[in-house]
Design an enzyme around this catalytic site. Structure first.
Site, PDB file in Angstrom:
ATOM      1  N   GLU A   1     -71.975 -27.605 -16.569  1.00  0.00           N
ATOM      2  CA  GLU A   1     -70.575 -27.450 -17.120  1.00  0.00           C
ATOM      3  C   GLU A   1     -70.007 -26.488 -16.216  1.00  0.00           C
ATOM      4  OE1 GLU A   1     -69.307 -26.539 -21.321  1.00  0.00           O
ATOM      5  OE2 GLU A   1     -71.344 -27.438 -21.925  1.00  0.00           O
TER       6      GLU A   1
ATOM      7  N   CYS B   1     -63.591 -21.407 -19.738  1.00  0.00           N
ATOM      8  CA  CYS B   1     -63.609 -22.492 -18.643  1.00  0.00           C
ATOM      9  C   CYS B   1     -62.536 -23.482 -19.156  1.00  0.00           C
ATOM     10  CB  CYS B   1     -64.692 -23.245 -18.454  1.00  0.00           C
ATOM     11  SG  CYS B   1     -65.821 -23.412 -20.003  1.00  0.00           S
TER      12      CYS B   1
END
Ligand code: FAD
Length: 1008
Positions: free
Chosen positions: A751, A785
């Site tokens: 990720e 993120c």
């Protein structure tokens, strides 16, 4: 005062308990049957003279907001007037009208509405282009014609609720109305959204000031203040940060501002009412009230016009009445108190669910609110020395009950909103003793949208009295049913509590409301006593041994029944919930999280533990597969072996726990390498899991640098899988290291980050965009993120939106994360600070800076204030900057082309879309190559099991964390096929067929 202690009880109490107290407070005060009898003739009279077809009630009766048509109408009303460009206006109208059946004949409501709209607009809106022909359906009018007609219709809807576009117009209207109804009084309200910037606040201040001066010219300086008109003000319009967390600023900056208005109102002998807003501002509003009251007492002790609105739907409403009376008495004043039921019910419910609060702060059944209203009314009437009550309601039953409780002697007035409840009040005011004041909004069409939608919702709700009054199918008995009797029969919550949001199978994590002193006190106490533990660094030379231990521990853990593994995770979740304050304190101290972010993170970790426990039990049940007779087939999942879990510092608890819990739940053992910056939180999380039953060798913590410990771990031949969250560059390094190894090919779940964009078209509400941008780009100092990096704003509204973003960003506070007033804490370390500074220097040269640079002030703490730059093109944004740095680009033309250009950047994590055109949102989401799309909200804070999170392209491999496909990647699959006829025959088949011969087919072969 509220910052340290509460004046009021907690807003989160069991509803049934509070309701019983309210019923007790009303005991003996009211004969409802008599009240209903009194109200009946008003209701009958109103029903004999129904409102005209364009009146709100009629419209909503034909198209209730629960229908596609009603919803379309509301959406149009909310957005159409502000859209600057014809192209978007046509798209919006077509989209909304297209999804609803307004057609169906020339007598359809749209046709009638349009016809009425255009006819009336000729009269009222001479500057508007009125169509010559009476409008009909979409086809006859053409797109622009329909838009023009709809615009008129919406403007006319708005006119119903606005007294004038300027205070001068409104005063003219009031004069005319007073000729009809001599005793009529008004309270003017200057419309608009809450201030997001200092400039907005000063503009509202100027507008309130001018309005008070204009009203003052018509007021009697002597005599009872009740006989003059007044003004209603919203504190959220007068300060961009009217929030509990900014208590000191509010007291220092807002109070003097409001005082200037009080002083003008006091001099002119006017009623100045502070409107009631959201629950989380209530205690703060009392502090403001008290500070102002003290000054009124000193400087204008004879002024009796100061006051506030109180919302009966709040479970604390009765205690609030007592508090307000106490403040008045303390300062020897008399307040004018408007009792309302409350206008933000839906938003309060959503907030309580989002924050995972123990109860709702508002009643959840309409009749509970009605009972509370009556109990508060009684309390207000019983405090005539301190309070002049103003009962604001359109409900005939409520009004009759108040008249009965008040009796002939009490001094009070009734209030209604302009454009609402006219019928009931027409009947009521035939009694000359009744005093009524009308709340009269003033503002341009563009400013009335949010207000209009509130009224549409209010009128459209099935439970609303005004709605039911207009609906002849609702009989009088139902319309005037006793709320006391209903409450006696039904006291519990009308909605599942926030903890039960996900059903009986999974408890929602419990959160806190940081505006409640009693809820934040344990956090502050934990902060005082919690130290971040020192964590011994792991020696990379011992990696092989650690992996060997994990491999040795695997068979036992794998064979532990999944229910047992899941139970360990659930125990850990419960313990984490119990220790939430301590873990929050650790996050604040080690990762520089603000308190709000820390609470959200601990909750996310709890949710991961419970969700993966459930998911493992769900997917790891052997699945029988269909096949031929004489054999069984089953698909089973099992762990793969020892996993390396490598997690980042930006979510040192949630991502760390999520990875580890997923691997453990599926029967893997784990070697967890936390980020170098945040090993303390990881150590505590591991201790918690061990205490909950995870064997020490099944979960080991390896604290050390990625380059040595991480690299050594990934390189180990026995590692069965790697789950990594972090930068794209490191993900690539890991991928290459795995590819370079001989032996089994192991899975990698990565990720990574993204250049996350938000596309804003010209139907979006700038205030909503500004809020979403502040949260998405700057919360957590941009170190998520999912954070917003690239804002793409339609040219038609770009100047205004950019200005608002600049103003709102300037109001954010960068500072010590332990301080509740802080919005942005420091970035994680000096290296991050220096890296972001280098990007800022580059952007200063390449782009147009929109905010002053942070300078050296915060350098010692690695603080970076919000930064924004305008760039010429999307393609100029090449790299993710992991900090509070936003780049803004303008666009025009086809929004799909913008999405294609965003896709070309190669990342694919989150995308925000701000538009009121539903079909456009769907089309853009479908074209976007990103993992998480958010429409008309912020782009951060994905919730486990609700918004599975993770991207594609340069943003990660998937599967999504917190989603139903995640655990499969941690599993090896096995199909087990058993020939059950191996012993010589198919006993089961023969037994099943035993008595009766098979219906079809030849059995002779078996018999032979
Ligand atoms: C003069 C005036 C000033 C106002 N100022 C304010 C203000 O400052 N702040 C503010 O918030 N509102 C304000 N309002 C709006 C006011 O809250 C609504 O107009 C009012 O709630 C409508 O109540 P009603 O008695 O006319 O209608 P009713 O139909 O009897 O009551 C509707 C109300 O019941 C409540 N309700 C609906 N469903 C439920 C449910 N399931 N559970 C619990 N409660 C429910 C809601 O509050 C809803 O608005 C003002 C209204 C007036 C008339």
């Amino acid at each position: 005062m509220s910052f340290l202690s509460s004046r009021l009880p907690t807003p989160y109490r069991p509803e049934a308990e509070v309701l019983s107290q309210r019923l007790a407070a009303l005991s003996g005060a009211l004969d409802w049957a008599l009240a209903a009898q009194a109200a009946e003739p008003w209701v009958r009279a109103v029903r004999r003279h129904p409102p005209p077809f364009w009146a709100m009630e009629s419209l909503l009766k034909e198209y209730p907001i629960s229908s596609a048509e009603g919803l379309a109408l509301m959406r149009l009303a909310e957005a159409l007037l502000r859209v600057p460009d014809a192209e978007t206006a046509v798209a919006l109208t077509a989209d909304q009208l297209g999804r609803a059946d307004f057609e169906g004949g020339s007598d359809s409501a749209l046709a009638r509405l349009s016809a009425g709209a255009i006819a009336l607009s000729k009269k009222f809106l001479p500057q508007a282009e009125a169509g010559a022909a009476p409008p009909g359906l979409l086809a006859r009018l053409g797109a622009r014609g329909v838009v023009a007609a709809t615009l008129r219709a919406v403007q006319l809807l708005g006119r119903q609720f606005v007294l004038g576009q300027t205070i001068g117009d409104a005063l003219d209207e009031a004069r005319a109305a007073r000729r009809q109804t001599p005793g009529l009084r008004l309270s003017y309200d200057m419309l608009g959204e809450g201030a997001r910037t200092e400039a907005d606040a000063l503009r509202y201040l100027a507008s309130y000031t001018a309005a008070i001066q204009a009203i003052a010219r018509e007021a009697q300086a002597q005599g009872p203040v009740e006989q003059n008109d007044g003004i209603s003000i919203k504190l959220s319009a007068l300060h961009p940060r009217y929030e509990d967390a900014q208590h000191a600023r509010v007291m220092a900056e807002l109070v003097p501002r409001v005082w200037t208005l009080c002083e003008l109102a006091a001099r002119a002998n006017l009623n100045l009412t502070i409107d009631a807003e959201e629950v989380d501002r209530l205690e703060l509003s009392l502090d403001v009230l008290e500070a102002l009251a003290a000054r009124v007492a000193r400087e204008h002790p004879r002024w009796q016009g100061f006051g506030l609105a109180l919302q009966a739907y709040q479970t604390r409403a009765l205690e609030l009445v007592h508090q307000v009376a106490a403040i008045a008495r303390r300062h020897r004043l008399r307040f004018m108190c408007r009792l309302v039921k409350g206008a933000y019910w839906d938003a309060e419910i959503k907030r309580a669910q989002e924050l995972g609060l123990p109860h709702y702060p508002v009643f959840t059944r309409k009749h509970h609110t009605d009972v509370s209203y009556l109990a508060c009314a009684r309390a207000l009437l019983e405090a005539p020395d301190a309070i002049y009550p103003q009962f604001a309601t359109h409900n005939a039953g409520t009004i009759a009950a108040i008249l009965q409780m008040a009796g002939p002697q009490a001094a009070f007035e009734l209030q209604r909103l302009h454009g609402m409840g006219e019928g009931v009040y027409r009947e009521l005011l035939q009694d000359p003793r009744i005093r009524c004041r009308v709340y009269a909004p003033v503002g341009r069409h563009r400013d009335l949208l949010a207000y209009l939608v509130r009224r549409l919702l209010e009128n459209g709700a099935n439970s609303s009295f005004v709605h039911q009054l207009a609906d002849a199918s609702v009989g009088l008995a139902e319309l005037l049913a006793s709320p006391l009797a209903q409450a006696g029969a039904c006291r519990g919550s009308g909605l599942p509590l926030p903890a039960a949001l996900y059903g009986p199978g999974r408890e929602n994590s419990a959160g806190l409301d940081l505006t409640v002193p009693g809820m934040r006190a344990p956090l502050l106490a934990a902060h005082a006593r919690t130290a971040v533990p020192a964590v011994a660094p792991f020696d990379a030379a011992h990696t092989e041994a650690a992996v060997a231990r994990a491999v040795a521990a695997w068979p036992a853990w794998r064979q532990t029944p999944v229910a047992q593994r899941a139970a360990s995770l659930r125990r850990a979740a419960d313990e984490l919930q119990a220790q939430l304050p301590r873990f929050c304190a650790l996050l604040v101290k080690e990762a520089f999280k603000t308190w709000g972010d820390a609470v959200a993170e601990v909750r996310e970790a709890i949710d991961f533990l419970r969700y993966y426990a459930n998911e493992a039990e769900r997917i790891m049940r052997p699945q029988a597969l269909p096949g031929v007779t004489g054999e069984t087939n089953a698909l089973r999942l099992g762990g793969r072996g020892a996993w390396a879990c490598i997690s980042p510092w930006n979510f040192p608890l949630a991502i760390f726990t999520g990875q580890v819990a997923a691997a453990l739940a599926t029967g893997n053992t784990v070697l967890a390498k936390p980020a170098e910056q945040t090993p303390g939180v990881a150590l505590e999380a591991v201790a918690l899991l061990h205490a909950a039953g995870v064997p020490a060798d099944a979960l080991q913590l390896l604290h050390g640098p990625g380059e040595t410990v991480g690299a050594a771990l990934v390189a180990q031949p026995e590692i069965a899988g790697v789950v990594f969250t972090g930068s794209t560059q490191v993900a690539r390094v890991i991928q290459r290291a795995l590819a370079a190894k001989d032996g089994p090919i192991v899975p990698l779940i990565a990720e990574t980050g993204g250049i996350n964009a938000m596309l804003v078209d010209s139907s979006a509400l700038p205030e909503q965009v500004a809020d979403a941008v502040m949260q998405s780009a700057f919360r957590s100092a941009g170190q998520r993120c999912s954070a917003l990096r690239l804002l793409c704003v339609h040219e038609g509204i770009a100047d205004g939106v950019i200005e608002m973003i600049r103003g709102a960003a300037r109001e954010l506070v960068a500072g010590d994360p332990a301080d509740l007033a802080t919005d942005l804490g420091p970035v994680i370390d000096r290296a991050a600070f220096d890296g972001i500074q280098a990007h800022l220097r580059r952007l200063e040269a390449e782009a147009k800076p929109l905010l002053a640079q942070s300078g050296k002030a915060g350098e010692a703490m690695n603080l970076i204030a919000p930064q924004a730059f305008e760039v010429a093109a999307i393609e100029q944004v090449r790299q993710e900057i992991f900090g509070p740095v936003l780049q803004i680009v303008r666009w025009q033309g086809d929004p799909l082309a913008v999405i294609h250009r965003i896709n070309q950047l190669g990342y694919g994590l989150t995308l925000g879309i701000q538009t009121r055109i539903d079909s456009r949102a769907q089309a853009l989401a479908a074209a976007a190559r990103v993992g998480n799309v958010y429409v008309n909200r912020n782009t951060i804070g994905a919730v486990v099991g609700v918004q599975p999170f993770g991207g594609e392209g340069l943003s990660g491999t998937g599967p999504k964390a917190g989603g139903p496909h995640y655990l499969y990647r941690f599993c090896a699959e096995q199909t087990l096929t058993i020939n059950t006829a191996a012993a010589g025959g198919n006993a089961a088949l023969l037994a099943a067929m035993g008595a009766a011969p098979p219906a079809t087919g030849d059995t002779s072969r078996h018999e032979a």
